[in-house]
Design an enzyme around this catalytic site. Structure first.
Site, PDB file in Angstrom:
ATOM      1  N   THR A 127     -20.617 -23.279   3.181  1.00 39.18           N
ATOM      2  CA  THR A 127     -20.116 -22.919   4.515  1.00 39.18           C
ATOM      3  C   THR A 127     -20.343 -23.984   5.586  1.00 39.18           C
ATOM      4  O   THR A 127     -21.351 -24.710   5.553  1.00 39.18           O
ATOM      5  CB  THR A 127     -20.799 -21.609   4.985  1.00 39.18           C
ATOM      6  OG1 THR A 127     -20.584 -21.435   6.392  1.00 39.18           O
ATOM      7  CG2 THR A 127     -22.297 -21.613   4.747  1.00 39.18           C
ATOM      8  N   GLU A 129     -21.371 -23.318   8.329  1.00 39.64           N
ATOM      9  CA  GLU A 129     -22.606 -22.948   9.040  1.00 39.64           C
ATOM     10  C   GLU A 129     -23.748 -23.912   8.716  1.00 39.64           C
ATOM     11  O   GLU A 129     -24.720 -23.997   9.452  1.00 39.64           O
ATOM     12  CB  GLU A 129     -23.029 -21.523   8.676  1.00 39.64           C
ATOM     13  CG  GLU A 129     -22.204 -20.439   9.344  1.00 39.64           C
ATOM     14  CD  GLU A 129     -22.458 -20.317  10.836  1.00 39.64           C
ATOM     15  OE1 GLU A 129     -23.619 -20.199  11.234  1.00 39.64           O
ATOM     16  OE2 GLU A 129     -21.486 -20.345  11.600  1.00 39.64           O
ATOM     17  N   TYR A 151     -28.966 -17.013   7.741  1.00 41.55           N
ATOM     18  CA  TYR A 151     -27.837 -17.117   6.794  1.00 41.55           C
ATOM     19  C   TYR A 151     -27.624 -18.564   6.386  1.00 41.55           C
ATOM     20  O   TYR A 151     -27.519 -18.886   5.202  1.00 41.55           O
ATOM     21  CB  TYR A 151     -26.581 -16.548   7.466  1.00 41.55           C
ATOM     22  CG  TYR A 151     -25.271 -16.875   6.754  1.00 41.55           C
ATOM     23  CD1 TYR A 151     -24.856 -16.129   5.652  1.00 41.55           C
ATOM     24  CD2 TYR A 151     -24.449 -17.911   7.196  1.00 41.55           C
ATOM     25  CE1 TYR A 151     -23.651 -16.423   5.003  1.00 41.55           C
ATOM     26  CE2 TYR A 151     -23.249 -18.206   6.551  1.00 41.55           C
ATOM     27  CZ  TYR A 151     -22.863 -17.456   5.459  1.00 41.55           C
ATOM     28  OH  TYR A 151     -21.672 -17.753   4.815  1.00 41.55           O
ATOM     29  N   LYS A 155     -27.956 -20.407   2.765  1.00 38.94           N
ATOM     30  CA  LYS A 155     -26.794 -21.081   2.157  1.00 38.94           C
ATOM     31  C   LYS A 155     -27.108 -22.561   1.877  1.00 38.94           C
ATOM     32  O   LYS A 155     -26.541 -23.151   0.973  1.00 38.94           O
ATOM     33  CB  LYS A 155     -25.571 -20.963   3.072  1.00 38.94           C
ATOM     34  CG  LYS A 155     -24.894 -19.590   3.016  1.00 38.94           C
ATOM     35  CD  LYS A 155     -24.020 -19.474   1.772  1.00 38.94           C
ATOM     36  CE  LYS A 155     -23.235 -18.176   1.762  1.00 38.94           C
ATOM     37  NZ  LYS A 155     -22.328 -18.063   0.601  1.00 38.94           N
TER      38      LYS A 155
END
Ligand code: NAP
Ligand code: GDD
Length: 363
Positions: A127, A129, A151, A155
């Site tokens: 991601t 992110e 999160y 990840k």
């Protein structure tokens, strides 16, 4: 016939990917979780197809993963399962780490333990992110990571463990670093879907106001159906590599609201700043959007903008030939306008029926 295993097949991306792989002639297996209400809306149309199979498995449970890997012996595994909501990861950080970090390890190690490491190709849903508190704009495969939520930190472990298994065990394992991608199947608490559903409800008199958090947050949004094509392409390369997948355009949450409400027939204007900013119906003067602190995050990623040059060059995947930002907003609003209209029609039928029963017109 190739066999694919998709974890998270009930999710937005899982459902689109399953459709794509079925079209390509794969035998498609998906993992689902047991829940007290069976939520399989996104894949209901695929159930019963001869090449579509479901298995119970949870990324928190190694035994269920090994069992499914042994049974299916997939040629390709697409790991899309995750606790995927950034804001929720602040409330459930341990669960998020278990599924989004250790869960990736469980799958990779499961593939090895089942003797599938040489045969099976592995895709990890990574991601944008990871760039978090961004150190460079736009972001590409060489941009340093700076995760900025539980999160994203989870990840990041997933990203590195994939790289480790690729290098240590020579596995064909890759990460797609995907920027935000949305659709009419997007979960209703992600900002785009929250906006399109609210625009449809407000336009049809079913909701008074929409409360949002940071309206200035910038994202690189694309259409999920276009993005799952890349997941497949990434696993068809000669060598395993990681790719950034993005539209290459950046828009704010505020921009998304303006377009979505316009599509629903409402011209908005924004007035004020920060927590006092309001989205106002230009025609009626009604306040339709307000800012609420409840939707602010302890740390927020506010400047995502992807550079998909490598994907263009190596995969031939060109975002300029895919669904545009405006088309994406229109697809989502149109779907929600129809959904709300059907709900209203259902309510009307129920009201009529109650009235007829009361008056004895029907028994
Ligand atoms: P989504 O709609 O939230 O779907 C997530 C899927 O994971 C669902 O099928 C969910 O099952 C499943 N899942 C959750 N916890 C699990 C567990 N413990 N064991 C097994 N399955 C579990 O997410 P999405 O938008 O399709 O995203 C797919 C993947 O891409 C995720 O890994 C996400 O983090 C990543 N990603 C998404 C985007 C994006 O913009 N959409 C961008 C970059 C990366 P239930 O239906 O039972 O909850
Ligand atoms: N959800 C939500 N709700 N977000 C809001 C709201 C609101 O009411 N108001 C403003 N936002 C802002 C968030 O602060 C964030 O900056 C931005 O809108 C996007 O939020 P989300 O739609 O929740 O998505 P995300 O970017 O945090 O995460 C999604 O994209 C990631 C890829 O960059 C998820 O799909 C992740 O799984 C994915 O990895």
């Amino acid at each position: 016939m190739k066999t694919a295993l998709i974890t998270g097949v009930t999710g937005q991306d899982g459902s689109f990917l399953a459709e794509l792989l079925l079209e390509k002639g794969y035998d498609v297996h998906g993992t689902i979780r047991r829940s007290s209400v069976d939520f399989r809306e996104r894949i209901a149309h695929l159930e019963g197809k001869p090449n579509f199979h479901l298995h119970y498995a949870d990324l928190g449970d190694s035994m269920s993963i090994i069992q499914v890997l042994n049974k299916v012996k997939p040629d390709e595994v697409y790991n899309l399962a995750a606790q995927s909501h950034v804001q929720v990861s602040f409330d459930s950080p341990e669960f998020t780490a278990d599924v989004d970090a250790t869960g990736v390890l469980r799958l990779l190690e499961g593939i090895r333990q089942c003797g599938l490491a040489d045969k099976c190709r592995f895709y990890q849903a990574s991601t944008s992110e990871l760039y978090g508190k961004v150190e460079e704009v736009p972001q590409n495969e060489d941009t340093p990571f700076h995760p900025y939520s539980p999160y994203a930190v989870a990840k990041l472990y997933g990203f590195w463990i994939v790289k480790e298994y690729r290098e240590a065990y020579n596995m064909y394992a890759c990460s797609g670093i995907l920027f935000n991608h949305e659709s009419e199947r997007r979960g209703e608490t992600f900002v785009t879907r929250k906006i399109t559903l609210a625009a449809a409800r407000i336009a049809q008199g079913k909701q008074e106001k929409l409360y949002l958090g940071n309206l200035s947050s910038l994202r690189d949004w694309g259409y999920a159906k276009d993005y799952v094509e890349c997941m497949w392409q990434i696993l068809q390369q000669e060598k395993p590599e990681d790719f950034v997948i993005a539209s290459g355009e950046q828009h704010s949450v505020r921009d998304f609201c303006l377009l979505a409400f316009r599509r629903a027939g409402i011209e908005l204007e924004f007035k004020g700043e920060g927590i006092d900013e309001k989205g106002i119906d230009k025609n009626t003067g009604r306040i339709l959007i307000e800012v609420s602190k409840d939707f602010y995050r302890p740390t927020d990623v506010v400047n995502l903008w992807g550079d998909p040059s490598k994907a263009k060059r190596q995969l031939g995947w060109n975002p300029n030939e895919k669904t545009s930002f405006e088309q994406l907003v229109n697809i989502m609003v149109d779907a929600d306008m129809a959904k709300v209209a059907v709900e209203r029609a259902g309510e009307q039928v129920r009201t009529n029926l109650e009235e007829y029963l009361e008056k004895g017109i029907v028994k």
